[in-house]
Design an enzyme around this catalytic site. Structure first.
Site, mmCIF file in Angstrom:
data_model
loop_
_atom_site.group_PDB
_atom_site.id
_atom_site.type_symbol
_atom_site.label_atom_id
_atom_site.label_comp_id
_atom_site.label_asym_id
_atom_site.label_seq_id
_atom_site.Cartn_x
_atom_site.Cartn_y
_atom_site.Cartn_z
ATOM 1 N N ASP A 18 0.814 -1.213 0.000
ATOM 2 C CA ASP A 18 0.000 0.000 0.000
ATOM 3 C C ASP A 18 0.849 1.265 0.000
ATOM 4 O O ASP A 18 0.664 2.150 -0.830
ATOM 5 C CB ASP A 18 -0.941 0.013 1.206
ATOM 6 C CG ASP A 18 -2.030 -1.038 1.101
ATOM 7 O OD1 ASP A 18 -1.858 -2.000 0.334
ATOM 8 O OD2 ASP A 18 -3.046 -0.912 1.800
ATOM 9 N N ARG A 98 -0.734 5.733 17.074
ATOM 10 C CA ARG A 98 -0.906 6.765 16.047
ATOM 11 C C ARG A 98 -0.423 8.146 16.464
ATOM 12 O O ARG A 98 0.179 8.856 15.644
ATOM 13 C CB ARG A 98 -2.367 6.815 15.583
ATOM 14 C CG ARG A 98 -2.909 5.553 14.915
ATOM 15 C CD ARG A 98 -1.869 4.715 14.284
ATOM 16 N NE ARG A 98 -2.386 3.621 13.470
ATOM 17 C CZ ARG A 98 -1.667 2.557 13.171
ATOM 18 N NH1 ARG A 98 -0.429 2.444 13.613
ATOM 19 N NH2 ARG A 98 -2.177 1.600 12.413
ATOM 20 N N ASP A 127 -8.051 5.149 11.712
ATOM 21 C CA ASP A 127 -6.696 5.687 11.673
ATOM 22 C C ASP A 127 -6.587 7.010 10.927
ATOM 23 O O ASP A 127 -5.788 7.873 11.289
ATOM 24 C CB ASP A 127 -5.735 4.665 11.075
ATOM 25 C CG ASP A 127 -5.298 3.614 12.080
ATOM 26 O OD1 ASP A 127 -5.465 3.858 13.291
ATOM 27 O OD2 ASP A 127 -4.809 2.558 11.667
ATOM 28 N N SER A 181 -6.023 -8.276 7.444
ATOM 29 C CA SER A 181 -5.110 -7.138 7.570
ATOM 30 C C SER A 181 -4.517 -7.125 8.979
ATOM 31 O O SER A 181 -5.217 -7.388 9.956
ATOM 32 C CB SER A 181 -5.872 -5.836 7.320
ATOM 33 O OG SER A 181 -5.051 -4.714 7.551
#
Length: 403
Positions: A18, A98, A127, A181
């Site tokens: 990605d 994050r 996210d 994922s």
């Protein structure tokens, strides 16, 4: 349409399919210089391949930073002082990573003179919110690029086609459809999507990677002692460890004993429900240990107020408000409560469970003299009569008035 005024972008880069596609897409769509930033948060992956791939794609400024100690010391430990659980179960392993990634990304943007930052989060998840709230809180005028909300590469097949057309190397195991994922750091590993999307179906065994099946864990329990100073764990079995070293050791102990598995359907901030499989072996032990030491060192009023604040605090972290004034305000209250949260907790680890079996502290509020079932000279049981009658007064008045 791409903002042609953007000349340099700092991309949160993993080196996977990605973000590698995003790197090339940014170069093409924005005709800008891309600076890559890869954070080592203890995800357990070799990061040098990310550097080599970025170099091959023409990136001149590459940042690979070991943030493990900062992650645990300044983000995980403050969160655990609050005993934070989102929706009563989730230890916030992805959420708490994050703000640190965002913080470092903004620091790099200022260092290299970039006018934008970019991330690889999709337009469906949490996210994107967490990254961008942090970016704007730290640098209000920063420009943000979220490719998943701009491009038309909305499938794995299209991503792979784009990569092949642009000579972007793809690992062989990435050419097929990924079964789920994964997100990983020192606190946890999570799995979402694909084979996990039906919440009725039990997760297959191969989803789990950090913990043994509790049924196959050792038949003999493991006993450990965790020492705390002012709310933070500092030692295991008498051995002083740094924050990252300590969490690594707890992960090892928890993983061997099948501790920390969670199958959760949660409410995303963007409005939908999602199902995730989480493994947080060290964090699960740490939470039990911290509550254990708090049980003898916190006053009842402190403990109960903390438990009232905790759901709000956890929700703020989950939703991306780490750098908000309200999170900092609650954190100040939580940290004030930890002044005397020092001592040692003994825990029993056994087949997926972690139990507190002992606790001691130089600041313990536990008084054996008061709670003993034997005769004592410190507590007059007759005092309870007036206490009960005063507390019952409003109940008696209400009954008399209303029948």
């Amino acid at each position: 349409m791409a903002d042609k005024t953007i000349k340099k972008v700092v991309l949160a880069y993993s080196g996977g399919l990605d973000t590698s596609v995003i790197l090339r897409w940014l170069q093409d769509a924005y005709n800008c210089e891309v600076v890559t930033f890869t954070a080592d948060l203890g995800q357990g992956e070799e990061l040098e391949p990310a550097r080599k791939k970025a170099e091959m794609m023409g990136v001149k400024e590459i940042f690979i930073d070991d943030l493990r100690e900062e992650f645990v010391r300044d983000f995980v430990f403050p969160m655990f002082r609050a005993n934070a659980l989102y929706e009563g179960l989730y230890l916030l392993g992805t959420s708490i990573a994050r703000p640190l990634i965002s913080k470092r990304q903004i620091e790099i943007a200022e260092q290299v003179g970039a006018d934008a930052v970019a991330h690889g989060a999709t337009g469906k998840g949490n996210d994107q919110v967490r990254f961008e709230l942090a970016y704007y809180a730290l640098k209000p005028d920063i420009k943000v690029i979220a490719p998943w909300r701009e491009w038309d590469l909305n499938s794995r097949t299209k991503l792979i086609d784009y990569a092949e057309k642009n000579q972007i190397p793809i690992a062989k195991d990435k050419r097929g459809e990924a079964p789920f994922s994964v997100d990983a750091n020192l606190l946890h590993i999570s799995a979402e999507g694909k084979v996990l999307e039906d919440p009725w179906e039990e997760a297959p065994d191969y989803v789990y990677s950090r913990t043994v099946d509790p049924e196959k864990a050792p038949d003999k329990p493991t006993y450990i002692e965790v020492e705390f100073e002012k709310g933070d764990a500092v030692a295991i079995d008498g051995v002083k460890l740094s924050p990252a070293e300590l969490l690594t050791k707890l992960n090892e102990l928890g993983g061997k004993n099948g501790i920390g598995r969670l199958d959760l359907v949660e409410n995303r901030y963007v409005g939908m429900k999602s199902r995730g499989i989480y493994e947080t072996p060290g964090g699960t032990i740490l939470l039990a240990a911290h509550r254990g030491i708090e049980s003898i060192t916190l006053d009842r009023g402190q403990a109960h107020l903390k438990d009232e604040l905790m759901p709000r605090y956890a929700e703020l972290i989950y939703n991306g408000y780490w750098f908000s004034p309200e999170r900092e305000m609650i954190q100040a209250a939580i940290d004030a409560s930890q002044k005397y949260v020092s001592g040692t907790v003994r825990l029993k680890l056994y087949k997926g469970s972690v139990d507190v079996v002992g606790r001691k502290s130089p600041f313990s509020l536990y008084s054996a003299a008061h709670v003993t079932f034997e005769e004592d000279t410190v507590y007059d049981q007759r005092d309870a009569q007036g206490f009960i009658k005063l507390n019952a007064l409003r109940l008696r008045l209400a009954k008399n008035a209303r029948g």
